[in-house]
Design a protein around this motif. Structure first.
Motif, short mmCIF file in Angstrom:
data_model
loop_
_atom_site.label_atom_id
_atom_site.label_comp_id
_atom_site.label_asym_id
_atom_site.label_seq_id
_atom_site.Cartn_x
_atom_site.Cartn_y
_atom_site.Cartn_z
N VAL A 25 0.83 -1.21 0.00
CA VAL A 25 0.00 0.00 0.00
C VAL A 25 0.87 1.25 0.00
O VAL A 25 0.54 2.25 -0.64
CB VAL A 25 -0.97 -0.04 1.19
N CYS B 23 -6.54 2.68 0.84
CA CYS B 23 -6.71 2.24 -0.54
C CYS B 23 -7.98 2.85 -1.15
O CYS B 23 -7.97 3.25 -2.32
CB CYS B 23 -6.79 0.73 -0.54
N GLY B 39 -6.00 0.09 -7.86
CA GLY B 39 -6.42 0.30 -6.48
C GLY B 39 -7.53 -0.66 -6.08
O GLY B 39 -7.50 -1.22 -4.99
#
Lengths: 138, 91
Positions: A25, B23, B39
């Motif tokens: 991430v 996210c 994503g």
């Protein structure tokens, strides 16, 4: 004794999976364009989940066959998805940042490279729109 | 199962939920279509990780089956969406 070693291995596997997720991430946030972000997100789908499933198998809370099937599926699916998204991005002419030399545009025949076409002439944008209209008409 | 494994699992679950929130923000603010597609794919993977963690913590193997179904659907939809965007020249 053996039980303790097993539990420590489980804790290490869970922590390793979490670290891979965090790194993925972080890469999605920090890296500049689609191609480099692909590199980061591929790590999560293969390694992050693989370590968590190994922990589940070691503890015996997951059926081993199903966990192995899921691992095999993830190992096949991750690179396939990365390849599809990377090819689509290059086909759409999304520019590459941080690039020193583009081997693919040297290998392609001249005037056939979507990225450098889009960079040099804004006309190609209109042409591709016209081609799209033609395709939807036919 | 000793207590410290439950503690570590809860910690990891919290981290994953935080990553899911980041996210979602990233998908919202995406630069182009493929960026958002990446994503969403990462979002699906993180939800898969949450399902596996819950399967370990609650000792319920059923969650692994749910994870398998979710993995298959997410993979197919991401591949098809990438191919569709490349064919139709959607950015």
């Amino acid at each position: 004794m053996l039980q303790t070693v097993l539990h420590i291995a489980v804790v290490l596997a869970i922590l390793a999976g979490t670290v891979f997720s965090i790194v993925g991430v972080l890469g999605l946030i920090r890296l500049p364009d689609v191609y480099t972000r692909l590199h980061a997100t591929g790590k999560v789908s293969v390694f992050g989940l693989l370590f968590l499933l190994i922990a589940a198998m070691l503890l015996g809370h997951a059926p081993v066959g199903k966990a192995i099937l899921l691992i095999v599926f993830l190992v096949i699916a991750g690179p396939t998805l990365s390849h599809a998204v990377g090819a689509a991005a290059y086909q759409l002419g999304i520019p590459l940042k941080l690039v020193e030399r583009n081997d693919l545009s040297e290998a392609l025949p001249a005037g056939d490279d979507p990225v450098s076409n889009r960079k040099k002439s804004p006309k190609s944008d209109r042409e591709s729109k016209g081609a799209q209209e033609k395709r939807t008409v036919t | 199962m000793p207590d410290y494994i439950i503690y570590i699992l809860n910690f990891s679950l919290g981290i994953h939920l935080l990553l899911i929130a980041i996210c979602v923000h990233r998908v919202w603010k995406g630069e182009n279509g493929l960026d958002r597609l990446l994503g969403v794919d990462l979002l699906g993977t993180l939800i898969l990780a949450v399902l596996v963690i819950i399967a370990i913590r609650d000792q319920q193997p059923l969650y692994i089956d749910v994870a398998m179904g979710l993995a298959a659907v997410g993979f197919t939809s991401s591949i098809l969406l990438a191919k569709y965007m490349a064919d139709q020249q959607l950015r």
